[in-house]
Write a protein that holds these residues in place. Sequence first.
Motif, PDB file in Angstrom:
ATOM      1  N   ASP A  83      -6.410  -2.872   3.913  1.00  0.00           N
ATOM      2  CA  ASP A  83      -6.929  -2.299   2.661  1.00  0.00           C
ATOM      3  C   ASP A  83      -7.941  -1.196   2.922  1.00  0.00           C
ATOM      4  OD1 ASP A  83      -5.366  -3.907   1.075  1.00  0.00           O
ATOM      5  OD2 ASP A  83      -6.894  -5.471   0.852  1.00  0.00           O
ATOM      6  N   ARG A 143      -5.809   1.914   3.083  1.00  0.00           N
ATOM      7  CA  ARG A 143      -4.687   2.015   2.141  1.00  0.00           C
ATOM      8  C   ARG A 143      -4.452   3.440   1.674  1.00  0.00           C
ATOM      9  NH1 ARG A 143      -1.402  -1.862   2.185  1.00  0.00           N
ATOM     10  NH2 ARG A 143      -2.990  -3.419   1.720  1.00  0.00           N
ATOM     11  N   GLN A 144      -5.526   4.184   1.432  1.00  0.00           N
ATOM     12  CA  GLN A 144      -5.380   5.559   0.964  1.00  0.00           C
ATOM     13  C   GLN A 144      -5.064   6.527   2.093  1.00  0.00           C
ATOM     14  OE1 GLN A 144      -5.302   6.137  -2.284  1.00  0.00           O
ATOM     15  NE2 GLN A 144      -5.653   3.934  -2.536  1.00  0.00           N
ATOM     16  N   ARG A 178      -2.637   6.427   4.194  1.00  0.00           N
ATOM     17  CA  ARG A 178      -1.215   6.692   4.392  1.00  0.00           C
ATOM     18  C   ARG A 178      -0.796   7.953   3.674  1.00  0.00           C
ATOM     19  NH1 ARG A 178       3.041   2.870   1.598  1.00  0.00           N
ATOM     20  NH2 ARG A 178       2.572   4.290  -0.097  1.00  0.00           N
ATOM     21  N   ASP A 197       2.368  -2.118   4.559  1.00  0.00           N
ATOM     22  CA  ASP A 197       1.695  -1.011   5.236  1.00  0.00           C
ATOM     23  C   ASP A 197       0.954  -1.517   6.467  1.00  0.00           C
ATOM     24  OD1 ASP A 197       2.415   1.209   3.731  1.00  0.00           O
ATOM     25  OD2 ASP A 197       0.948   0.746   2.184  1.00  0.00           O
TER      26      ASP A 197
END
Length: 357
Positions: A260, A263-264, A266, A293
């Motif tokens: 987490d 997460r951004q 990627r 992910d």
Amino acid sequence: MTNLAAFVILWMLIAETSIGPASGLSQSDWDRWASAAKSTFEKAVDVGKDSIVKLSTAAGKVVNHVKDATLGERCNKRWIIANTSGLEQTLKASLCGQHIAIKHILASLGQLKRDFKSKSMHQPRLFHFYGGRGTGKTYAAQIVIDHLYRQGEYSSFVHVFSPAKDFPDRTMDYIYASRLRQKLIKLVSLCPHRLFIFDDFDKMSLLVNLALKPLLAKSRVQEFSRSIFLFMGTGGQERIMSTLISLYRDGASRDTLTADSFRQSRGPTTGTCGADRICDAGVDTTLESRFVDVPFLPLERAHVECCLKSAARRLSCSVEQYQDRLTKAVDFRKYERWEFAAAGCKKLAIQLIDVCL
């Protein structure tokens, strides 16, 4: 005893494999298998002449030998081994600096052996390995392959696709997608326990979405319920680095970080296919939302040293006297107070082979 052994092996071959002289097999093949059978039974006789159980076990080994040599790889647990305990041990011992990846791979694949026996429907497993070069994405995939399939990377159930090799013409994405879709349907109809790897996924995300989205829709998902899809790419590596530095700056330790946290990092893949692919901003993101992910973090000096020791163990090579020299061969780049290997452990592996072989 010899006559009994001959009778057991002949009966089991006929009953289990339906193989006989009429099969057209060459005399040399039969001679080779007969030699193996003789050797196996001689060992059984030496162990215990009165043990019919040992004789049957030995006969079973010969039957398996003949089936392997004549029928080749088959869609059963003898060939699809799903060695999840070995997978866990190897990942933890060899995949250096990637605790997030290890956690998510094991969480998703840890029940494969149970799922193989179960007749109930499962969701196909979709992984997205993303991060910089040399961080262990390909190595992690290889570990998975080696512990799921007896033949490893040579298994006929493992399929690797790359844009340069399989989809070279960037104007043919829609045609490639149609062909890929038909190929996957045929493959899973023959054996559903397959691993599909899409390397350099960043460069073909539109194509893959066009091919896979219809196949993984609710109406057809059961066909692929026992398959694994692995998408690998370097997308988001700059954002992973900047996120990691920011977290370090705030006092976070590496082993407390989670997926987490990145997460951004990627970034979008669906609908943004890289500079060398045609793109379609209207592609549905349903497929992407089902990814597990798995970010691969840049490696620090301690992780590179871990790579060195792990690779040395695999090569049965002692490298203590060369450790400093080999580590210095790796290019480290400084980001504020922290250093990271520019290309991970890739260059190190080449250097190590020169030393050990």
